[in-house]
Design an enzyme around this catalytic site. Sequence first.
Site, PDB file in Angstrom:
ATOM      1  NE  ARG A  15      -2.051  -1.742   3.555  1.00 56.12           N
ATOM      2  CZ  ARG A  15      -2.481  -1.944   4.800  1.00 56.12           C
ATOM      3  NH1 ARG A  15      -3.662  -1.458   5.161  1.00 56.12           N
ATOM      4  NH2 ARG A  15      -1.754  -2.598   5.662  1.00 56.12           N
ATOM      5  CE  LYS A  75       0.547  -2.263   9.382  1.00 55.10           C
ATOM      6  NZ  LYS A  75      -0.786  -2.531   9.998  1.00 55.10           N
ATOM      7  CE1 TYR A  94      -5.686   2.291  10.219  1.00 56.34           C
ATOM      8  CE2 TYR A  94      -4.519   1.816   8.191  1.00 56.34           C
ATOM      9  CZ  TYR A  94      -5.700   2.026   8.874  1.00 56.34           C
ATOM     10  OH  TYR A  94      -6.892   1.977   8.210  1.00 56.34           O
ATOM     11  CG  HIS A  96      -2.104  -0.818  14.978  1.00 57.53           C
ATOM     12  ND1 HIS A  96      -3.469  -0.859  15.137  1.00 57.53           N
ATOM     13  CD2 HIS A  96      -1.884  -0.781  13.643  1.00 57.53           C
ATOM     14  CE1 HIS A  96      -4.048  -0.861  13.953  1.00 57.53           C
ATOM     15  NE2 HIS A  96      -3.105  -0.802  13.032  1.00 57.53           N
ATOM     16  CD  GLU A 118      -4.051   2.964  15.289  1.00 55.42           C
ATOM     17  OE1 GLU A 118      -3.828   3.422  14.152  1.00 55.42           O
ATOM     18  OE2 GLU A 118      -3.178   2.825  16.164  1.00 55.42           O
ATOM     19  CB  SER A 220     -18.855 -11.705  24.660  1.00 58.94           C
ATOM     20  OG  SER A 220     -17.528 -12.067  24.915  1.00 58.94           O
ATOM     21  CG  LEU A 240     -10.845  -1.950  18.639  1.00 59.97           C
ATOM     22  CD1 LEU A 240      -9.336  -2.120  18.781  1.00 59.97           C
ATOM     23  CD2 LEU A 240     -11.149  -1.098  17.406  1.00 59.97           C
ATOM     24  CG  ASP A 270      -4.363  -4.423  14.288  1.00 64.00           C
ATOM     25  OD1 ASP A 270      -5.072  -5.010  15.123  1.00 64.00           O
ATOM     26  OD2 ASP A 270      -4.834  -3.671  13.420  1.00 64.00           O
ATOM     27  CG  MET A 301      -4.779  -9.923   7.738  1.00 65.61           C
ATOM     28  SD  MET A 301      -6.255 -10.473   8.615  1.00 65.61           S
ATOM     29  CE  MET A 301      -7.118 -11.369   7.337  1.00 65.61           C
TER      30      MET A 301
HETATM   31  N1  LIG Z   1      -4.748  -7.581  11.084  1.00 67.77           N
HETATM   32  C1  LIG Z   1      -5.117  -6.628  10.246  1.00 67.77           C
HETATM   33  O1  LIG Z   1      -4.595  -6.524   9.145  1.00 67.77           O
HETATM   34  C2  LIG Z   1      -6.197  -5.690  10.606  1.00 67.77           C
HETATM   35  C3  LIG Z   1      -6.632  -5.644  11.887  1.00 67.77           C
HETATM   36  N2  LIG Z   1      -7.687  -4.870  12.262  1.00 67.77           N
HETATM   37  C4  LIG Z   1      -8.053  -4.950  13.676  1.00 67.77           C
HETATM   38  O2  LIG Z   1      -9.239  -5.703  13.876  1.00 67.77           O
HETATM   39  C5  LIG Z   1      -9.765  -5.383  15.167  1.00 67.77           C
HETATM   40  C6  LIG Z   1     -11.288  -5.142  15.083  1.00 67.77           C
HETATM   41  O3  LIG Z   1     -11.533  -3.941  14.375  1.00 67.77           O
HETATM   42  P1  LIG Z   1     -13.015  -3.403  14.082  1.00 67.77           P
HETATM   43  O4  LIG Z   1     -13.913  -4.503  13.693  1.00 67.77           O
HETATM   44  O5  LIG Z   1     -12.865  -2.246  13.166  1.00 67.77           O
HETATM   45  O6  LIG Z   1     -13.456  -2.856  15.510  1.00 67.77           O
HETATM   46  P2  LIG Z   1     -14.941  -2.483  15.978  1.00 67.77           P
HETATM   47  O7  LIG Z   1     -14.797  -1.487  17.059  1.00 67.77           O
HETATM   48  O8  LIG Z   1     -15.795  -2.155  14.804  1.00 67.77           O
HETATM   49  O9  LIG Z   1     -15.485  -3.861  16.580  1.00 67.77           O
HETATM   50  C7  LIG Z   1     -14.967  -4.447  17.738  1.00 67.77           C
HETATM   51  C8  LIG Z   1     -16.071  -5.233  18.412  1.00 67.77           C
HETATM   52  O10 LIG Z   1     -15.482  -5.952  19.506  1.00 67.77           O
HETATM   53  C9  LIG Z   1     -16.484  -6.037  20.481  1.00 67.77           C
HETATM   54  N3  LIG Z   1     -15.918  -6.447  21.767  1.00 67.77           N
HETATM   55  C10 LIG Z   1     -15.166  -5.730  22.642  1.00 67.77           C
HETATM   56  N4  LIG Z   1     -14.891  -6.474  23.725  1.00 67.77           N
HETATM   57  C11 LIG Z   1     -15.467  -7.692  23.528  1.00 67.77           C
HETATM   58  C12 LIG Z   1     -15.538  -8.881  24.276  1.00 67.77           C
HETATM   59  N5  LIG Z   1     -14.966  -9.000  25.485  1.00 67.77           N
HETATM   60  N6  LIG Z   1     -16.219  -9.931  23.751  1.00 67.77           N
HETATM   61  C13 LIG Z   1     -16.799  -9.857  22.541  1.00 67.77           C
HETATM   62  N7  LIG Z   1     -16.781  -8.745  21.786  1.00 67.77           N
HETATM   63  C14 LIG Z   1     -16.115  -7.673  22.269  1.00 67.77           C
HETATM   64  C15 LIG Z   1     -17.093  -4.640  20.483  1.00 67.77           C
HETATM   65  O11 LIG Z   1     -18.350  -4.616  21.142  1.00 67.77           O
HETATM   66  C16 LIG Z   1     -17.189  -4.363  18.986  1.00 67.77           C
HETATM   67  O12 LIG Z   1     -18.439  -4.741  18.453  1.00 67.77           O
HETATM   68  C17 LIG Z   1      -8.956  -4.157  15.626  1.00 67.77           C
HETATM   69  O13 LIG Z   1      -7.942  -4.572  16.510  1.00 67.77           O
HETATM   70  C18 LIG Z   1      -8.363  -3.639  14.346  1.00 67.77           C
HETATM   71  O14 LIG Z   1      -7.200  -2.855  14.548  1.00 67.77           O
HETATM   72  C19 LIG Z   1      -8.357  -4.091  11.364  1.00 67.77           C
HETATM   73  C20 LIG Z   1      -7.950  -4.063  10.048  1.00 67.77           C
HETATM   74  C21 LIG Z   1      -6.793  -4.819   9.574  1.00 67.77           C
HETATM   75  C1  LIG Z   2      -5.450  -1.495  10.259  1.00 74.96           C
HETATM   76  C2  LIG Z   2      -4.195  -2.139   9.922  1.00 74.96           C
HETATM   77  O1  LIG Z   2      -3.436  -2.520  10.771  1.00 74.96           O
HETATM   78  C3  LIG Z   2      -3.839  -2.346   8.543  1.00 74.96           C
HETATM   79  O2  LIG Z   2      -4.625  -1.999   7.667  1.00 74.96           O
HETATM   80  O3  LIG Z   2      -2.736  -2.847   8.268  1.00 74.96           O
END
Ligand SMILES: NC(=O)C1=CN([C@@H]2O[C@H](COP(=O)(O)OP(=O)(O)OC[C@H]3O[C@@H](n4cnc5c(N)ncnc54)[C@H](O)[C@@H]3O)[C@@H](O)[C@H]2O)C=CC1
Ligand SMILES: CC(=O)C(=O)O
Length: 371
Positions: A15, A75, A94, A96, A118, A220, A240, A270, A301
């Site tokens: 990217r 990143k 970003y 993190h 983020e 949960s 999150l 992340d 990802m």
């Molecule tokens: N690995 C990667 O490449 C990427 C990673 N991410 C990551 O993915 C994660 C999720 O991001 P989003 O979906 O945008 O966040 P979001 O804020 O939209 O959703 C997170 C959800 O987790 C829930 N939650 C919080 N504590 C909980 C628990 N104890 N049990 C069950 N649910 C719980 C919240 O209620 C919320 O609905 C973040 O850490 C984000 O940085 C996002 C994009 C790319």
């Molecule tokens: C959100 C994030 O970590 C990514 O897009 O790589």
Amino acid sequence: MRIGVPKEIKNHEYRVGLTPASVRELTLAGHEVMVQADAGAAIGMLDHDYVSAGASIAPDAEAVFEYAQMIIKVKEPQLPECEMLKPGQILYTYLHLAADAAQTKALMQSGAICLAYETITGPGGGLPLLAPMSEIAGRMSIQAAATHLEKVRGGKGVLLGGVPGVPAGHVVILGAGVVGTNALQMAVGLQARVTVIDKNLERLRYLDTLYGNRMTTLYSTTPAIEDAVKSADVVIGAVLLPGAAAPKLVTHDMVRQMQPGSVLVDVAIDQGGCFETSHPTTHAEPTYVIDEVVHYCVANMPGAVARTSTLALNNATLPHALALANKGWQAAMQCDEHLRRGLNVCQGKVTYRAVAESLGLPYTAAESLLG
Ligand SMILES: NC(=O)C1=CN([C@@H]2O[C@H](COP(=O)(O)OP(=O)(O)OC[C@H]3O[C@@H](n4cnc5c(N)ncnc54)[C@H](O)[C@@H]3O)[C@@H](O)[C@H]2O)C=CC1
Ligand SMILES: CC(=O)C(=O)O
Ligand SMILES: [Mg+2]
């Protein structure tokens, strides 16, 4: 303002911080943009496209960091990039930080003004600069899971959708936010059996109106997670707590109880990951196996579908980039509380409470640094 766009250096990260179209918007607004040679070449955004949009091309990252008042990236800066940051320079990318003490320390030492995509909020709630990447990672998570369920990839040899006469695979999604909802869409589309777990009942109610009996929702709790994970072929980690380290919802003991060849995709890696057994992996080597369970924990990802991701990211980041360039960081953040929430590290201080708390560092309110 002088804006710099270095080429990303994280493993298999293709990217780029600005598209040629975004560069054009910034130069039309009177700003100067320098892009590192070949920064977007891998995704068909060529140096001559950037030049046509009004940018100059720099031979290397050093030249970009030396020139720019604001660095726009994708990143989190890698260590050599942190070392090139200068006091008073704006870093917009970003970050993190909650699970990354080394990077936080390096950014504090740089004296730069570091905004994290983020943690910027939106007037309608949510995290609008994280959302596009979460949409992509959520959708990709099911592709990754389906691929790694194949025997040749170490999986148990299950087709997620099954076939008539054979049960579908069971996908458990922890967290029903943007990642979780996009994973749900894909899993339902493949005709998997899906269980979605969240603490937010409103969110579960909403998904229930959309998907009805094509999935199951669970509130949960530890027992609910324990039960669901035990029978899962795939678990997607998508929780999150904004800016903070992810809660470890799936313990090592729960992983031991899963069937051999099951697949965990920890999208939340992340932020440190929500499985106790997770550690970050790269696109070059995306998985490892613990207790016969395949772990996919790639922290960038969307980098694998870099063209789609760059376009989607720029749609969300450009308005604030323009505000920062037009007004300067202090004025831009004074008049926009949502942008202000993006400030994580500023001139040596940690200005985001959840990051300070996660890392045991002193917290300074962003407001106190805005003049
Ligand atoms: N690995 C990667 O490449 C990427 C990673 N991410 C990551 O993915 C994660 C999720 O991001 P989003 O979906 O945008 O966040 P979001 O804020 O939209 O959703 C997170 C959800 O987790 C829930 N939650 C919080 N504590 C909980 C628990 N104890 N049990 C069950 N649910 C719980 C919240 O209620 C919320 O609905 C973040 O850490 C984000 O940085 C996002 C994009 C790319
Ligand atoms: C959100 C994030 O970590 C990514 O897009 O790589
Ligand atoms: Mg086992």
